[in-house]
Motif scaffolding. Structure first.
Motif, mmCIF file in Angstrom:
data_model
loop_
_atom_site.group_PDB
_atom_site.id
_atom_site.type_symbol
_atom_site.label_atom_id
_atom_site.label_comp_id
_atom_site.label_asym_id
_atom_site.label_seq_id
_atom_site.Cartn_x
_atom_site.Cartn_y
_atom_site.Cartn_z
ATOM 1 N N LEU A 1 0.811 -1.219 0.000
ATOM 2 C CA LEU A 1 0.000 0.000 0.000
ATOM 3 C C LEU A 1 0.844 1.268 0.000
ATOM 4 C CD1 LEU A 1 -2.763 1.382 0.108
ATOM 5 C CD2 LEU A 1 -2.665 1.179 2.597
ATOM 6 N N CYS B 1 -5.934 -7.340 0.193
ATOM 7 C CA CYS B 1 -4.974 -7.266 1.304
ATOM 8 C C CYS B 1 -5.329 -8.363 2.303
ATOM 9 C CB CYS B 1 -4.974 -5.873 1.936
ATOM 10 S SG CYS B 1 -6.560 -5.400 2.646
ATOM 11 N N ARG C 1 -6.976 -2.014 3.597
ATOM 12 C CA ARG C 1 -5.920 -1.391 2.791
ATOM 13 C C ARG C 1 -6.249 -1.451 1.302
ATOM 14 N NH1 ARG C 1 -0.966 -4.586 5.221
ATOM 15 N NH2 ARG C 1 -2.685 -6.005 5.622
ATOM 16 N N GLN D 1 -8.439 1.406 0.589
ATOM 17 C CA GLN D 1 -7.666 2.651 0.501
ATOM 18 C C GLN D 1 -6.969 2.754 -0.852
ATOM 19 O OE1 GLN D 1 -4.977 3.188 3.845
ATOM 20 N NE2 GLN D 1 -6.455 2.232 5.214
#
Length: 96
Positions: free
Chosen positions: A37, A58, A63, A66
């Motif tokens: 990330l 993930c 993550r 994101q």
């Protein structure tokens, strides 16, 4: 499209945003590219060059969410949150 539909199509790329040590502990999904990330912002242009749908995952989906949000803001439209590694692995096994 759903993750299942994309996986069934066979036209996709998997991007794992976990840390390399997590791959060693938890395992990998064959064919997935590891882009942690923290390095996604540095790899935006490289990710843009990948043709076809990109499924980001993930350990739990946080993550990857994101990463998907960041990539979408930066102009990518074929990005999908595959969620957690274990769940995505199960879906991959089901669509085989």
């Amino acid at each position: 499209m759903t993750i299942e539909e994309i996986l069934k199509s066979g036209n996709y790329h998997l991007i794992d945003v976990r840390q390399p040590e997590e791959l060693e502990m938890d395992g990998k999904i064959e064919g997935a590219v590891n882009i942690p990330l923290a390095t996604v912002p540095l790899k935006v242009e490289e990710i843009k060059e990948i043709q076809g749908p990109k499924i980001i995952f993930c350990r739990s989906g946080g993550r990857s969410g994101q990463a998907c949000q960041f990539l979408t803001i930066n102009g990518l439209t074929d990005i999908y949150n595959g969620g957690g590694y274990m769940e995505l692995q199960e879906v991959l096994e089901q669509v085989k």
